[in-house]
Design an enzyme around this catalytic site. Structure first.
Site, mmCIF file in Angstrom:
data_model
loop_
_atom_site.group_PDB
_atom_site.id
_atom_site.type_symbol
_atom_site.label_atom_id
_atom_site.label_comp_id
_atom_site.label_asym_id
_atom_site.label_seq_id
_atom_site.Cartn_x
_atom_site.Cartn_y
_atom_site.Cartn_z
ATOM 1 N N ARG A 164 0.851 -1.191 0.000
ATOM 2 C CA ARG A 164 0.000 0.000 0.000
ATOM 3 C C ARG A 164 0.884 1.238 0.000
ATOM 4 O O ARG A 164 1.705 1.413 0.902
ATOM 5 C CB ARG A 164 -0.905 -0.004 1.241
ATOM 6 C CG ARG A 164 -1.691 1.286 1.403
ATOM 7 C CD ARG A 164 -2.605 1.299 2.634
ATOM 8 N NE ARG A 164 -3.236 2.610 2.707
ATOM 9 C CZ ARG A 164 -3.250 3.405 3.766
ATOM 10 N NH1 ARG A 164 -2.717 3.014 4.912
ATOM 11 N NH2 ARG A 164 -3.820 4.585 3.703
ATOM 12 N N GLU A 187 -7.468 8.371 6.415
ATOM 13 C CA GLU A 187 -7.760 9.022 7.694
ATOM 14 C C GLU A 187 -8.275 10.451 7.573
ATOM 15 O O GLU A 187 -7.643 11.392 8.066
ATOM 16 C CB GLU A 187 -6.514 8.999 8.590
ATOM 17 C CG GLU A 187 -5.999 7.604 8.866
ATOM 18 C CD GLU A 187 -4.893 7.570 9.914
ATOM 19 O OE1 GLU A 187 -4.413 8.635 10.318
ATOM 20 O OE2 GLU A 187 -4.534 6.464 10.338
ATOM 21 N N TYR A 241 -4.185 1.515 15.903
ATOM 22 C CA TYR A 241 -2.968 1.611 16.721
ATOM 23 C C TYR A 241 -3.216 1.366 18.201
ATOM 24 O O TYR A 241 -2.422 0.704 18.863
ATOM 25 C CB TYR A 241 -2.310 2.988 16.533
ATOM 26 C CG TYR A 241 -1.729 3.136 15.144
ATOM 27 C CD1 TYR A 241 -0.469 2.640 14.839
ATOM 28 C CD2 TYR A 241 -2.470 3.718 14.114
ATOM 29 C CE1 TYR A 241 0.053 2.735 13.557
ATOM 30 C CE2 TYR A 241 -1.960 3.819 12.824
ATOM 31 C CZ TYR A 241 -0.698 3.315 12.555
ATOM 32 O OH TYR A 241 -0.181 3.395 11.280
ATOM 33 N N GLU A 253 -3.440 -0.238 8.172
ATOM 34 C CA GLU A 253 -2.269 0.152 8.961
ATOM 35 C C GLU A 253 -2.381 -0.462 10.336
ATOM 36 O O GLU A 253 -3.437 -0.402 10.962
ATOM 37 C CB GLU A 253 -2.167 1.677 9.162
ATOM 38 C CG GLU A 253 -1.803 2.459 7.945
ATOM 39 C CD GLU A 253 -1.714 3.972 8.208
ATOM 40 O OE1 GLU A 253 -1.509 4.396 9.362
ATOM 41 O OE2 GLU A 253 -1.874 4.719 7.235
#
Ligand code: PNW
Length: 457
Positions: free
Chosen positions: A83, A172, A300, A359
């Site tokens: 990506r 995002e 995250y 991610e």
């Protein structure tokens, strides 16, 4: 790999994809080369006091000049997918108008290099590097920027769409809008909450307008966007906590999920923020909620909410993570279960047909002593435990199709400059040498074990 790690790799379906992710401004450098125009991140990082020690993306990991070497590295790791993002100002130096062919040529070569190694490209069209000229014309506060984005998306899709089969419109938008326009820690560095809400709307509109344009130019493609979402958990069982938990989740997660998947903003959001609704025109929410093929989740960490006596704005809830938990160099709590919980929620509450983790990764203070590799046990456990959480989510029914580590290599970590390292490959910024960290070796073994199990006899 341990026996447990082998059975983890074996638990993923044969069709699962394993990759790593990067973004143009964070790795490319060459910001003034081959006709690239300036972006808001050039301007922001060149403004004193905005980025750690005045770091900029001018050189970054020099990927623009080392693309072939970097693709070879991906092949060595055994990635089946990569990506990356396209720098809008390389394609359209002023955001609209004249096309810079040299910019398109670079990504054309990158896509060909990837395919030559059987690595599937997952292309993000916007990972924060807005052409500066568009910012000077209002940036994301202007509705025009949404239309400019759709034009740009079509130009890229026409050039690469015969070979690129996975597109991510935006990365995002929550960060672009809120960190860029309300908190001011990201470009363009504005501090106005109303501006953030308006920018968020134009970003969503940009996404929705681009969807049919990319589909038309890229036959049989799959298309989605990547959202940073973080589950919220109650810190205690007081009623104020339940109330504020709902507000915090509305702001962090439902602000963008609801317009995309339910065709409306959360009912109370703007009122509770004591702001005006963004400038929504007739038909906008239909455009924004155009069905897409997959959602990319950037995960995250989580947050724990504690109710306040005075009902807070949804963006001012009291959040703090346990003192006895473990943290990365970003001071983000390591909480793999949050990834499982968010994936299951996206499946159960939003009925999303295909999910990717676009991610997931961690910053640690890696140091290279000149040797063959770099010891980063914290990152190895982080990746293993989060991949296990993905396996749990799949077991609980979430339709997860792939996982991308953030990041392939150390890079420009926005306001933190080069101080924070997320790579599974170390970059020595003096020599631009790449060194595969132990986490990179671990990930390569994990992928190899996955293939061993699924190899037809
Ligand atoms: C994401 N927050 O950024 C981005 O997509 C990457 O480019 C970035 O390098 C990575 O995560 C690590 O930070 C975020 O403050 C930045 O909530 C900030 C936040 C979330 C995501």
């Amino acid at each position: 790999l341990t026996e447990t790690e082998r059975s983890l790799a074996a638990s993923f379906p044969a069709s699962f994809h394993w990759g790593a992710a990067t973004a143009s401004y964070q790795i490319e450098g060459a910001t003034r080369e081959d006709g690239r125009g300036p972006s808001i991140w050039d301007a922001f990082s060149e403004t004193p006091g905005k980025v750690y020690q005045g770091h900029t993306g001018e050189v970054a990991a020099d990927h623009y000049h080392r693309m072939a070497e970097d693709v070879a590295l991906m092949a060595k790791l055994g990635l089946d997918s990569y990506r990356f993002s396209i720098a809008w100002p390389r394609i359209l130096p002023k955001g609209t108008g004249a096309i810079n062919e040299k910019g398109l040529d670079f990504y054309d070569r990158l896509v060909d290099a990837l395919l030559a190694h059987q690595i599937q490209p997952y292309v993000t069209l916007y990972h924060w590097d807005l052409p500066l000229t568009l910012h000077q014309r209002g940036g994301w506060l202007s509705r025009e920027t949404a239309f400019a984005f759709a034009d740009y998306a079509e130009i890229v899709a026409r050039r690469l769409g015969d070979r690129v089969k996975h597109w991510i419109t935006l990365n995002e938008p929550w960060c672009s809008a809120y960190l860029g326009y309300a908190v001011g820690v990201h470009a363009p560095g504005m501090q106005d909450r109303q501006a953030a809400v308006n920018a968020g709307h134009h970003l969503l509109l940009a996404h929705g307008l681009a969807v049919p344009r990319v589909r038309a130019a890229s036959p049989d493609c799959k298309l989605g966007l990547a959202l940073n979402l973080g589950p919220r958990y109650p810190g205690d069982d007081r009623p104020e906590t339940a109330r504020d938990l709902d507000r915090a989740d509305m702001f962090a997660n439902r602000w963008l999920l609801d317009p995309l998947y339910r065709g409306s903003y959360p009912a109370q959001l703007f009122e509770l923020m004591e702001l005006d609704a963004p400038p929504i025109e007739e038909g906008d929410l239909t455009i924004i909620s155009t069905p897409i093929d997959f959602l990319g989740l950037n995960y995250y960490t989580r947050a724990v909410v504690y109710g306040q006596e005075q009902p807070p704005h949804p963006d001012a809830c009291k959040e703090s993570n346990p003192a006895d938990a473990t943290y990365t160099a970003m001071q983000w709590e390591i909480f793999p279960q949050g990834l499982r919980d968010m994936l299951v929620r996206l499946h159960q509450e939003y009925h999303i047909p295909s999910l990717y983790i676009t991610e997931n990764g961690a910053a640690f203070n890696d140091t290279w002593n000149g040797g063959e590799t770099i010891s980063d046990p914290g990152r190895v456990s982080y990746l293993r435990d989060h991949i296990a959480a993905v396996a749990d989510a799949i077991r609980d029914g979430a339709p997860v199709d792939g996982y991308f580590v953030w990041s392939l290599m150390d890079n420009f970590e926005w306001a933190y400059g080069y101080d924070k390292r997320f790579g599974i490959v170390y970059v020595d910024y003096e020599s631009q040498q790449r060194v595969i960290k132990e986490s990179g070796r671990w990930y390569a073994q994990h992928i190899a074990a996955f293939h061993d199990i699924h190899r037809p006899l």
